[in-house]
Motif scaffolding. Structure first.
Motif, short mmCIF file in Angstrom:
data_model
loop_
_atom_site.label_atom_id
_atom_site.label_comp_id
_atom_site.label_asym_id
_atom_site.label_seq_id
_atom_site.Cartn_x
_atom_site.Cartn_y
_atom_site.Cartn_z
N ASN A 141 0.90 -1.31 -0.31
CA ASN A 141 0.18 0.08 -0.03
C ASN A 141 1.02 1.00 -0.21
O ASN A 141 1.86 1.50 0.91
CB ASN A 141 -0.19 0.12 1.37
CG ASN A 141 -2.28 -0.92 1.22
OD1 ASN A 141 -1.96 -1.54 1.92
ND2 ASN A 141 -2.42 -0.75 0.61
N ASP A 191 -3.24 5.11 -1.32
CA ASP A 191 -3.96 4.62 -0.56
C ASP A 191 -4.37 4.54 1.03
O ASP A 191 -5.56 4.53 1.26
CB ASP A 191 -3.09 3.04 -0.39
CG ASP A 191 -3.25 2.14 -1.80
OD1 ASP A 191 -3.67 1.95 -2.67
OD2 ASP A 191 -1.93 2.09 -1.85
N HIS A 203 -2.66 0.52 9.40
CA HIS A 203 -2.91 -0.88 9.16
C HIS A 203 -4.10 -0.29 9.49
O HIS A 203 -5.03 -1.78 8.36
CB HIS A 203 -2.20 -1.29 9.51
CG HIS A 203 -0.64 -1.64 9.53
ND1 HIS A 203 -0.33 -2.03 8.23
CD2 HIS A 203 0.12 -1.66 9.75
CE1 HIS A 203 0.78 -2.28 7.56
NE2 HIS A 203 1.41 -1.98 8.76
N ALA A 204 -5.03 0.00 10.28
CA ALA A 204 -6.27 -0.81 11.34
C ALA A 204 -6.87 0.21 9.98
O ALA A 204 -8.29 -0.80 9.90
CB ALA A 204 -6.73 -0.26 12.45
N LEU A 241 -6.67 0.33 6.39
CA LEU A 241 -6.62 -0.03 5.28
C LEU A 241 -7.20 -1.82 5.05
O LEU A 241 -7.35 -2.27 4.68
CB LEU A 241 -4.66 -0.45 5.37
CG LEU A 241 -4.50 1.20 4.61
CD1 LEU A 241 -2.35 1.07 4.10
CD2 LEU A 241 -4.67 1.51 3.11
N ARG A 242 -7.00 -2.05 6.93
CA ARG A 242 -7.51 -3.44 6.42
C ARG A 242 -9.03 -4.04 6.42
O ARG A 242 -9.35 -4.31 5.91
CB ARG A 242 -7.65 -4.37 7.92
CG ARG A 242 -6.16 -5.05 8.56
CD ARG A 242 -5.94 -5.44 9.48
NE ARG A 242 -5.90 -4.34 11.12
CZ ARG A 242 -5.00 -4.34 11.67
NH1 ARG A 242 -3.81 -4.54 10.86
NH2 ARG A 242 -5.59 -3.94 12.22
N ARG A 243 -9.43 -2.23 6.58
CA ARG A 243 -11.30 -1.60 6.38
C ARG A 243 -11.03 -1.96 4.66
O ARG A 243 -12.42 -2.04 4.06
CB ARG A 243 -11.46 -1.20 6.99
CG ARG A 243 -12.03 -0.76 8.19
CD ARG A 243 -12.01 0.17 9.25
NE ARG A 243 -11.79 0.01 10.39
CZ ARG A 243 -10.93 1.07 11.04
NH1 ARG A 243 -10.47 2.12 10.88
NH2 ARG A 243 -11.06 0.76 12.75
N GLY A 272 -10.03 -3.88 3.25
CA GLY A 272 -8.11 -5.39 2.46
C GLY A 272 -9.40 -5.99 1.19
O GLY A 272 -10.60 -6.03 1.19
N ALA A 274 -10.50 -9.05 1.39
CA ALA A 274 -12.37 -9.44 1.93
C ALA A 274 -13.05 -8.86 1.75
O ALA A 274 -13.74 -9.45 1.39
CB ALA A 274 -11.81 -9.75 3.21
N LYS A 275 -12.87 -7.62 1.78
CA LYS A 275 -13.86 -6.44 1.76
C LYS A 275 -14.27 -6.83 0.15
O LYS A 275 -15.35 -6.91 0.12
CB LYS A 275 -13.79 -5.26 2.44
CG LYS A 275 -13.51 -5.28 3.35
CD LYS A 275 -14.88 -5.12 4.56
CE LYS A 275 -14.46 -4.95 5.39
NZ LYS A 275 -15.68 -5.40 7.03
N GLY A 306 -15.09 -3.45 13.70
CA GLY A 306 -14.64 -5.30 13.72
C GLY A 306 -13.86 -5.18 15.28
O GLY A 306 -13.40 -6.13 14.72
N ARG A 334 -11.02 -4.14 16.98
CA ARG A 334 -10.00 -4.16 17.41
C ARG A 334 -9.75 -4.11 18.68
O ARG A 334 -9.41 -2.20 18.64
CB ARG A 334 -9.39 -3.83 16.45
CG ARG A 334 -10.31 -3.88 14.88
CD ARG A 334 -8.39 -3.01 13.53
NE ARG A 334 -9.64 -4.44 12.66
CZ ARG A 334 -9.50 -4.92 11.89
NH1 ARG A 334 -8.61 -6.07 12.32
NH2 ARG A 334 -10.21 -4.90 10.77
#
Length: 229
Positions: free
Chosen positions: A3, A48, A114-115, A117-119, A121, A123-124, A182, A184
């Motif tokens: 990213n 990103d 990172h938190a 960007l994971r949203r 990612g 998987a989404k 999420g 976290r």
């Protein structure tokens, strides 16, 4: 491909510290020193996520965010020397996704990057195979990261979309504030920050004619509303 993070701060030492921490964490980075340069660099290369200092000269971070939000939902993490609650809320209500105050821990800043960007990612994106989610007049496309109310597109920031997506994933349930993001445990987000994002979501859908998209369940959290159904 890692990213790519665009870092904007008028202090060269801070730019260097942030870029070093990001690249050590496996991200690529690019740095600029003022607001006008943010807009130019983003138009040229994209990003990103943008780490955006609020207190830059000539064009401050809030104005940069305002201009970016006219055409882009790129995630924005504000960086500021001011820790006043009103400043944090203003930044989030203008379309920021998170807010870190100076002095800051580079490790915490990277964790927050990172938190966010994971949203967004893979998987989404994969959820797009199931097709858009529809409930009343609300429609959500995870793959395209788009939301509509009736025929009107509603532009959401990355975190606003993630929170609404959490509600649509369990439309019959009441979610706590922690579940909206999420759950976290290593990333602290205050209740006021979450409430600010909820206000933004409600205001954007209200402008499109949807006044009942998110309902508050006092003492517990939030649930998906009737959405005009």
């Amino acid at each position: 491909m890692p990213n790519h993070i665009l870092v904007a701060d008028d202090d060269p030492h801070i730019r260097e510290v942030i870029c070093f921490a990001l690249e050590k964490a496996g991200l690529s980075s690019d740095a600029v020193a003022d607001g006008a340069a943010v807009l130019r660099r983003f138009a040229e290369k994209g990003a990103d996520l943008i780490v955006l200092d609020v207190g830059m000269p000539e064009m401050d971070g809030l104005e940069v965010c305002r201009q970016l939000r006219r055409s882009s939902n790129v995630p924005i993490l504000f960086l500021s020397a001011r820790d006043e609650e009103i400043d944090r809320i203003l930044g989030l209500e203008m379309g920021g996704d998170d807010y870190v105050t100076k002095p800051f821990s580079p490790r915490e800043l990277v964790a927050r990057v990172h938190a966010v960007l994971r949203r967004l990612g893979p998987a989404k994106v994969a959820e797009a195979d199931a097709g858009p989610f529809s409930h009343g007049l609300l429609k959500l496309s995870s793959g395209q990261r788009l939301a509509w109310f009736g025929d009107s597109e509603v532009r959401l920031t990355a975190i606003e979309f993630a929170m609404l997506e959490s509600l649509t994933a369990r439309p019959a349930h009441v979610l706590t504030r922690g579940q909206l993001l999420g759950g976290r445990p290593n990333i602290h987000v205050s209740d006021r920050t979450i409430d600010s994002h909820i206000r933004n979501i409600r205001a954007k859908f209200a402008a499109a004619g949807g006044s009942d998209v998110v309902e508050t369940v006092h003492g517990v959290g939030f649930r998906l509303g009737r959405c005009g159904a």
